[in-house]
Design a protein around this motif. Sequence first.
Motif, short mmCIF file in Angstrom:
data_model
loop_
_atom_site.label_atom_id
_atom_site.label_comp_id
_atom_site.label_asym_id
_atom_site.label_seq_id
_atom_site.Cartn_x
_atom_site.Cartn_y
_atom_site.Cartn_z
N LYS A 38 0.77 -1.19 -0.04
CA LYS A 38 -0.19 -0.11 -0.12
C LYS A 38 1.01 1.44 0.01
N LEU A 39 0.37 2.26 -0.92
CA LEU A 39 1.25 3.54 -0.93
C LEU A 39 0.40 4.79 -0.68
N HIS A 84 -3.77 -4.12 -12.04
CA HIS A 84 -2.38 -3.99 -11.54
C HIS A 84 -2.43 -3.40 -10.05
N GLN A 85 -3.66 -2.40 -9.71
CA GLN A 85 -3.66 -1.60 -8.47
C GLN A 85 -5.18 -1.47 -7.91
N GLU A 143 -3.24 0.27 -3.43
CA GLU A 143 -2.42 -0.99 -3.17
C GLU A 143 -2.02 -1.46 -4.56
N LEU A 144 -0.93 -1.93 -4.45
CA LEU A 144 -0.37 -2.50 -5.70
C LEU A 144 -0.48 -4.33 -5.53
N ASN A 145 -0.72 -4.89 -6.72
CA ASN A 145 -0.89 -6.28 -6.67
C ASN A 145 0.38 -7.02 -6.74
N PRO A 146 0.94 -7.66 -5.54
CA PRO A 146 2.11 -8.43 -5.61
C PRO A 146 2.02 -9.51 -6.23
N SER A 176 6.52 -3.19 -10.35
CA SER A 176 6.14 -3.74 -8.93
C SER A 176 5.91 -2.69 -8.03
N ALA A 177 6.49 -1.43 -8.25
CA ALA A 177 6.49 -0.39 -7.50
C ALA A 177 5.80 0.92 -8.24
#
Length: 260
Positions: free
Chosen positions: A2-3, A33-34, A79-82, A222-223
């Motif tokens: 989460k960013l 993706h997010q 939130e990015l999907n890992p 990824s970021a």
Amino acid sequence: MKLMVNHQTHYSYTAPVASSIQYIKMMPATNAHQQVHYWDISVPGQREMSKDAFHNVWMVSTQRTPYQSMTIMAQGMVELNPLRSEQSMSDSINPNLFLQPTECTLCNEAMKDFAKSHIPIISRQNLMALAQAVLEHVPYISNSTSVHGSAIDAFEARQGVCQDHTHIFIAMCKYLGLPARYVSGYLFAQNTSHLASHAWAEVFIDQAWYCFDVSNQLFVPSAHIYVAIGRDYWDVAPVRGVREKGGVESMHSIVQVLSC
């Protein structure tokens, strides 16, 4: 992951602005993706939301009362999907749309020779090598160019920022017959909280879009937080506008991307 993102753009003028219209593309969308948990844009005046031809969310803000300073602030949590693979986002837009030439993504002869010398056979691995060669030829130097520069300008100057790297890489990919598009967004990096809004390229190869972040030599998003896609910077510019009066404009922005 989460960013938290806080993106502030401050404008000031040497004389009062009588009225203005701002076209704002600073709203990420939820996709594979997010996930956008929340997002808000603070801007004075009347607001209207719509989508452009690339499915980017687009806000039009109209100011009809005089002002001499203005702040546009975008903030939220994404939130990015890992679990995503190295492929980037998929969408319903025809990839051939991103073969269209634009003034910012043209190649001169030197760029064509450069691309051919690094891509004897089209493959994702060779495109990574081209991305590395572009960064070596055009080192990243902060504030070395303006948003009005083209791929040719930066390639000849041999210095640039993420926008320039992306334009150059897109130009070369288009020359090679590969659909390539410009992505605007944010990048989270460990041990730093102050980053400018970021730009990178995506190339359609093997029936999928892949990330090519030339400035950082990153090939998996990824970021990366996606905000908008287009053919070049001008399709995705965070803020564009027109105004009546105002004298000389000054602008500065602050971007924070924090892990939470």
